[in-house]
Motif scaffolding. Structure first.
Motif, PDB file in Angstrom:
ATOM      1  N   ARG A   1       0.839  -1.195   0.000  1.00  0.00           N
ATOM      2  CA  ARG A   1       0.000   0.000   0.000  1.00  0.00           C
ATOM      3  C   ARG A   1       0.874   1.245   0.000  1.00  0.00           C
ATOM      4  O   ARG A   1       2.100   1.168   0.057  1.00  0.00           O
ATOM      5  CB  ARG A   1      -0.926   0.004   1.237  1.00  0.00           C
ATOM      6  CG  ARG A   1      -1.968  -1.091   1.219  1.00  0.00           C
ATOM      7  CD  ARG A   1      -3.026  -0.822   0.156  1.00  0.00           C
ATOM      8  NE  ARG A   1      -4.085  -1.830   0.171  1.00  0.00           N
ATOM      9  CZ  ARG A   1      -4.109  -2.906  -0.591  1.00  0.00           C
ATOM     10  NH1 ARG A   1      -3.093  -3.133  -1.425  1.00  0.00           N
ATOM     11  NH2 ARG A   1      -5.106  -3.762  -0.532  1.00  0.00           N
ATOM     12  N   ALA A   2       0.227   2.409  -0.051  1.00  0.00           N
ATOM     13  CA  ALA A   2       0.941   3.688  -0.048  1.00  0.00           C
ATOM     14  C   ALA A   2       0.492   4.527   1.134  1.00  0.00           C
ATOM     15  O   ALA A   2      -0.667   4.472   1.549  1.00  0.00           O
ATOM     16  CB  ALA A   2       0.690   4.442  -1.354  1.00  0.00           C
ATOM     17  N   ALA A   3       1.440   5.319   1.662  1.00  0.00           N
ATOM     18  CA  ALA A   3       1.147   6.319   2.684  1.00  0.00           C
ATOM     19  C   ALA A   3       1.890   7.575   2.262  1.00  0.00           C
ATOM     20  O   ALA A   3       3.075   7.712   2.536  1.00  0.00           O
ATOM     21  CB  ALA A   3       1.582   5.858   4.063  1.00  0.00           C
ATOM     22  N   GLY A   4       1.194   8.465   1.560  1.00  0.00           N
ATOM     23  CA  GLY A   4       1.870   9.611   0.971  1.00  0.00           C
ATOM     24  C   GLY A   4       2.760   9.139  -0.156  1.00  0.00           C
ATOM     25  O   GLY A   4       2.317   8.450  -1.073  1.00  0.00           O
ATOM     26  N   ASP A   5       4.043   9.491  -0.096  1.00  0.00           N
ATOM     27  CA  ASP A   5       4.998   9.045  -1.101  1.00  0.00           C
ATOM     28  C   ASP A   5       5.699   7.749  -0.712  1.00  0.00           C
ATOM     29  O   ASP A   5       6.497   7.219  -1.477  1.00  0.00           O
ATOM     30  CB  ASP A   5       6.059  10.132  -1.332  1.00  0.00           C
ATOM     31  CG  ASP A   5       5.497  11.317  -2.112  1.00  0.00           C
ATOM     32  OD1 ASP A   5       4.629  11.091  -2.966  1.00  0.00           O
ATOM     33  OD2 ASP A   5       5.923  12.452  -1.849  1.00  0.00           O
ATOM     34  N   ALA A   6       5.428   7.235   0.485  1.00  0.00           N
ATOM     35  CA  ALA A   6       6.094   6.020   0.960  1.00  0.00           C
ATOM     36  C   ALA A   6       5.295   4.790   0.546  1.00  0.00           C
ATOM     37  O   ALA A   6       4.071   4.824   0.434  1.00  0.00           O
ATOM     38  CB  ALA A   6       6.255   6.052   2.478  1.00  0.00           C
ATOM     39  N   ILE A   7       6.008   3.709   0.313  1.00  0.00           N
ATOM     40  CA  ILE A   7       5.394   2.422   0.006  1.00  0.00           C
ATOM     41  C   ILE A   7       5.446   1.559   1.260  1.00  0.00           C
ATOM     42  O   ILE A   7       6.499   1.453   1.898  1.00  0.00           O
ATOM     43  CB  ILE A   7       6.114   1.729  -1.161  1.00  0.00           C
ATOM     44  CG1 ILE A   7       5.914   2.538  -2.444  1.00  0.00           C
ATOM     45  CG2 ILE A   7       5.603   0.307  -1.353  1.00  0.00           C
ATOM     46  CD1 ILE A   7       6.608   1.939  -3.652  1.00  0.00           C
TER      47      ILE A   7
END
Length: 282
Positions: A197-203
């Motif tokens: 999944r994604a959280a902002g630009d982080a994977i």
């Protein structure tokens, strides 16, 4: 004598006196305009210098406090990070101990090769063998935002040259479909319960944030797995990202890759079919 007295009393023409009176009544008397402007400018400069001096003095006084607070925050982050690393190391040791005890219990109870295979395929056991190493990285000039629309299928993100969670999903699924027997991303072993999944630009992989470059290890027939993946739809998709957005990717066959066990393999809903189990043991 009267003429001399008149000249002395009225040395200036009355017109000058009337003009001076008119200027005074209109407020035009006093200092010249240029002089007033210079005095105003000087006063403004003095005031600005005073404000800058006071601000610099306050910043000089506050600087040690800010630096101390910043250092305290850095020290706290370092302590928490060190504590988290120790806990993670303890978890890995306990996991290895549990796995060893499980294997020993299976052998004592007549465990079979099928049970070991299930453990490997489920991700509960660390594995190694031939395979591939795929490294996916952001574009060299990747940014955190963009105005253009990225036509990547249903990604919903702007084109910034960054690897997205949907891109990694396609890469991993492509490796599975190409014959991979076990896959990990940046040391995170994937299972049937894993989520990217994604959280902002982080994977996030199983809620653990990862940073580029993303190193994907897959156990399988190295050369064949590499060829099949690159010729698959997902491999071609990755090549398109390289050509269109500058995303960097390299894949190579490996003689031996090592994948850790999954952090936790807990099934909360699924249960074995009792009927089939009884038939298989009868």
């Amino acid at each position: 004598m009267s003429l001399i007295t008149n000249v002395m009393d009225h040395s200036l023409d009355d017109g000058y006196a009337e003009a001076a009176a008119r200027k005074k009544s209109r407020g035009e008397g006093g200092l010249p305009k240029t002089l007033r402007a210079k005095l105003g400018l000087a006063a403004g400069l003095v005031l600005a210098a005073l404000v800058v001096t006071v601000g610099a003095a306050q910043a000089r006084v506050a600087a040690p406090v800010v630096a101390k607070e910043r250092q305290e925050l850095i020290d706290r982050i370092d302590r928490e990070t060190s504590g988290a690393d120790k806990l993670e190391s303890s978890v890995d040791e306990l996991r290895d101990d549990v796995s060893a005890r499980q294997r020993a219990a299976l052998k004592q109870s007549g465990g079979s090769a099928e049970a070991d295979l299930v453990s490997v395929l489920s991700g509960a056991t660390a594995v190694h063998g031939p395979g591939v190493r795929l490294v996916v990285n952001d574009a060299k000039e990747a940014s955190t935002g963009g105005e253009g629309t990225n036509p990547r299928e249903t990604s919903g993100f702007s084109d910034t040259g960054r690897v997205r969670d949907r891109d990694m999903q396609r890469v991993v699924n492509g490796l599975w479909a190409s014959g991979a027997e076990a896959v990990s991303v940046n040391g995170q072993r994937l299972t049937a319960l894993s989520a990217i999944r994604a959280a902002g630009d982080a994977i996030l992989v199983d809620n653990k944030p990862l940073v580029p470059p993303y190193t994907v290890l897959a156990v399988g027939d190295g050369e064949r797995l590499s060829t099949r993946f690159q010729n698959s739809a997902d491999g071609l998709y990755l090549h398109a990202l390289e050509d269109d957005y500058g995303i960097r990717a390299t894949i190579s066959a490996q003689g031996d890759v090592r994948l850790p066990a999954a952090p936790s393999v807990i099934v909360r809903t699924a249960q074995p079919n009792a009927e089939k189990t009884e038939k298989g043991t009868s």
